[in-house]
Design a protein around this motif. Structure first.
Motif, PDB file in Angstrom:
ATOM      1  N   LEU A 179       0.827  -1.209   0.000  1.00  0.00           N
ATOM      2  CA  LEU A 179       0.000   0.000   0.000  1.00  0.00           C
ATOM      3  C   LEU A 179       0.862   1.260   0.000  1.00  0.00           C
ATOM      4  N   LEU A 180       1.949   1.245   0.770  1.00  0.00           N
ATOM      5  CA  LEU A 180       2.843   2.394   0.832  1.00  0.00           C
ATOM      6  C   LEU A 180       3.463   2.689  -0.528  1.00  0.00           C
ATOM      7  N   ILE A 181       3.848   1.658  -1.249  1.00  0.00           N
ATOM      8  CA  ILE A 181       4.409   1.847  -2.592  1.00  0.00           C
ATOM      9  C   ILE A 181       3.367   2.484  -3.507  1.00  0.00           C
ATOM     10  N   GLY A 182       2.127   2.024  -3.429  1.00  0.00           N
ATOM     11  CA  GLY A 182       1.065   2.627  -4.226  1.00  0.00           C
ATOM     12  C   GLY A 182       0.824   4.079  -3.858  1.00  0.00           C
ATOM     13  N   PHE A 183       0.944   4.386  -2.574  1.00  0.00           N
ATOM     14  CA  PHE A 183       0.734   5.745  -2.095  1.00  0.00           C
ATOM     15  C   PHE A 183       1.844   6.685  -2.553  1.00  0.00           C
ATOM     16  N   LEU A 184       3.060   6.179  -2.632  1.00  0.00           N
ATOM     17  CA  LEU A 184       4.205   7.016  -3.011  1.00  0.00           C
ATOM     18  C   LEU A 184       4.438   7.080  -4.516  1.00  0.00           C
ATOM     19  N   SER A 185       3.730   6.275  -5.286  1.00  0.00           N
ATOM     20  CA  SER A 185       3.952   6.203  -6.732  1.00  0.00           C
ATOM     21  C   SER A 185       2.993   7.108  -7.487  1.00  0.00           C
ATOM     22  N   PRO A 186       3.452   7.658  -8.611  1.00  0.00           N
ATOM     23  CA  PRO A 186       2.548   8.458  -9.446  1.00  0.00           C
ATOM     24  C   PRO A 186       1.577   7.562 -10.197  1.00  0.00           C
ATOM     25  N   ILE A 187       0.448   8.131 -10.579  1.00  0.00           N
ATOM     26  CA  ILE A 187      -0.569   7.346 -11.277  1.00  0.00           C
ATOM     27  C   ILE A 187      -0.054   6.849 -12.626  1.00  0.00           C
ATOM     28  N   VAL A 188       0.789   7.655 -13.258  1.00  0.00           N
ATOM     29  CA  VAL A 188       1.406   7.263 -14.520  1.00  0.00           C
ATOM     30  C   VAL A 188       2.904   7.162 -14.275  1.00  0.00           C
ATOM     31  N   ASP A 189       3.429   5.962 -14.386  1.00  0.00           N
ATOM     32  CA  ASP A 189       4.857   5.756 -14.171  1.00  0.00           C
ATOM     33  C   ASP A 189       5.600   6.143 -15.445  1.00  0.00           C
TER      34      ASP A 189
ATOM     35  N   LEU B  10      11.107 -11.012  10.766  1.00  0.00           N
ATOM     36  CA  LEU B  10      11.355  -9.589  10.989  1.00  0.00           C
ATOM     37  C   LEU B  10      12.558  -9.104  10.181  1.00  0.00           C
ATOM     38  N   CYS B  11      13.633  -9.863  10.201  1.00  0.00           N
ATOM     39  CA  CYS B  11      14.833  -9.474   9.423  1.00  0.00           C
ATOM     40  C   CYS B  11      14.527  -9.447   7.929  1.00  0.00           C
ATOM     41  N   TYR B  12      13.806 -10.456   7.461  1.00  0.00           N
ATOM     42  CA  TYR B  12      13.463 -10.512   6.044  1.00  0.00           C
ATOM     43  C   TYR B  12      12.585  -9.321   5.666  1.00  0.00           C
ATOM     44  N   TRP B  13      11.632  -8.959   6.527  1.00  0.00           N
ATOM     45  CA  TRP B  13      10.758  -7.831   6.231  1.00  0.00           C
ATOM     46  C   TRP B  13      11.548  -6.521   6.218  1.00  0.00           C
ATOM     47  N   ILE B  14      12.477  -6.359   7.145  1.00  0.00           N
ATOM     48  CA  ILE B  14      13.287  -5.135   7.186  1.00  0.00           C
ATOM     49  C   ILE B  14      14.135  -5.019   5.920  1.00  0.00           C
ATOM     50  N   VAL B  15      14.735  -6.117   5.484  1.00  0.00           N
ATOM     51  CA  VAL B  15      15.527  -6.100   4.249  1.00  0.00           C
ATOM     52  C   VAL B  15      14.630  -5.766   3.056  1.00  0.00           C
ATOM     53  N   LEU B  16      13.471  -6.396   3.000  1.00  0.00           N
ATOM     54  CA  LEU B  16      12.519  -6.136   1.914  1.00  0.00           C
ATOM     55  C   LEU B  16      12.084  -4.670   1.923  1.00  0.00           C
ATOM     56  N   PHE B  17      11.808  -4.132   3.100  1.00  0.00           N
ATOM     57  CA  PHE B  17      11.406  -2.734   3.220  1.00  0.00           C
ATOM     58  C   PHE B  17      12.526  -1.808   2.750  1.00  0.00           C
ATOM     59  N   ALA B  18      13.750  -2.067   3.212  1.00  0.00           N
ATOM     60  CA  ALA B  18      14.882  -1.215   2.845  1.00  0.00           C
ATOM     61  C   ALA B  18      15.131  -1.230   1.341  1.00  0.00           C
ATOM     62  N   LEU B  19      15.130  -2.408   0.737  1.00  0.00           N
ATOM     63  CA  LEU B  19      15.372  -2.497  -0.706  1.00  0.00           C
ATOM     64  C   LEU B  19      14.252  -1.835  -1.503  1.00  0.00           C
ATOM     65  N   THR B  20      13.018  -2.039  -1.074  1.00  0.00           N
ATOM     66  CA  THR B  20      11.878  -1.459  -1.781  1.00  0.00           C
ATOM     67  C   THR B  20      11.892   0.063  -1.668  1.00  0.00           C
ATOM     68  N   MET B  21      12.171   0.574  -0.471  1.00  0.00           N
ATOM     69  CA  MET B  21      12.210   2.025  -0.291  1.00  0.00           C
ATOM     70  C   MET B  21      13.390   2.643  -1.045  1.00  0.00           C
TER      71      MET B  21
ATOM     72  N   ARG C 187      14.627   1.567  -3.858  1.00  0.00           N
ATOM     73  CA  ARG C 187      14.202   1.602  -5.263  1.00  0.00           C
ATOM     74  C   ARG C 187      13.211   2.736  -5.497  1.00  0.00           C
ATOM     75  N   GLN C 188      12.280   2.920  -4.557  1.00  0.00           N
ATOM     76  CA  GLN C 188      11.269   3.969  -4.701  1.00  0.00           C
ATOM     77  C   GLN C 188      11.896   5.358  -4.613  1.00  0.00           C
ATOM     78  N   ILE C 189      12.827   5.547  -3.695  1.00  0.00           N
ATOM     79  CA  ILE C 189      13.482   6.847  -3.539  1.00  0.00           C
ATOM     80  C   ILE C 189      14.334   7.169  -4.763  1.00  0.00           C
ATOM     81  N   LEU C 190      15.040   6.169  -5.294  1.00  0.00           N
ATOM     82  CA  LEU C 190      15.815   6.392  -6.522  1.00  0.00           C
ATOM     83  C   LEU C 190      14.903   6.762  -7.688  1.00  0.00           C
ATOM     84  N   HIS C 191      13.710   6.151  -7.736  1.00  0.00           N
ATOM     85  CA  HIS C 191      12.730   6.480  -8.768  1.00  0.00           C
ATOM     86  C   HIS C 191      12.268   7.925  -8.606  1.00  0.00           C
ATOM     87  N   MET C 192      12.039   8.349  -7.357  1.00  0.00           N
ATOM     88  CA  MET C 192      11.628   9.733  -7.102  1.00  0.00           C
ATOM     89  C   MET C 192      12.717  10.712  -7.526  1.00  0.00           C
TER      90      MET C 192
END
Length: 181
Positions: free
Chosen positions: A75-85, A146-157, A159-164
């Motif tokens: 949901l957070l990725i959808g919230f931070l992403s533009p409607i048209v990529d 928990l460790c897997y989720w933190i790694v997944l969160f860090a990598l996803t964020m 990628r999202q920040i680099l996209h921004m």
């Protein structure tokens, strides 16, 4: 035989009426809550705290919490992403400006704030209800999740920040932008 099918239909009419009345009342209060952003988020925070306390005191349902975390990340990725990529689509509609000389186009979210809030609140409520059924209490070693989720969160964020940064957009309203001459 015909009377019994008629009785069944007559018995379901009050149930259908109650469902319609409940849906209408629920939508009315949902619509009234729309302008009250801070109060809505505080209510969701309260629901999240209750869920966390439930999981902490029960000492279980870590797989439900992990699934909830993955869903919230989505949901957070959808919230931070533009409607048209801009990487994927070229559209005739509003798009993000990629050069300084491009015309200003407002940031339109793929997932609007209200739907983001509503989905998060529903997710916490569903996860809370799931904690009352032992079938969802799968024994797992929670530190690995928990460790897997933190790694997944860090990598996803990341990628999202680099996209921004690449497409020069900020998904938050920080007030009126100064004129650039």
């Amino acid at each position: 035989m015909e009377e019994s099918s008629g009785d069944g239909a007559a018995a379901s009419v009050p149930l259908v009426k109650w469902k319609n009345d409940f849906s209408r009342a629920f939508q009315y209060y949902l619509d009234r809550s729309t302008p009250h952003t801070v109060e809505r988020w505080l209510g969701t925070l309260g629901v999240a705290v209750i869920y966390c306390l439930r999981v902490y005191y029960v000492q279980g349902f870590y797989i439900v919490t992990y699934g909830l975390g993955i869903y919230l990340l989505n949901l957070l990725i959808g919230f931070l992403s533009p409607i048209v990529d801009p990487e994927l689509e070229v559209s005739d509609g509003p798009a993000l400006p990629t050069k300084g000389s491009d015309e200003f186009k407002p940031f339109i979210r793929r997932l609007p704030e209200f739907k983001f809030w509503y989905s998060i609140t529903k997710a916490f409520c569903v996860a809370f209800v799931m904690t009352f059924f032992s079938v969802f209490d799968v024994p797992v070693f929670w530190p690995i999740l928990l460790c897997y989720w933190i790694v997944l969160f860090a990598l996803t964020m990341k990628r999202q920040i680099l996209h921004m940064i690449k497409y020069k957009y900020v998904p938050f309203n920080i007030g009126k932008q100064p004129a650039r001459w």
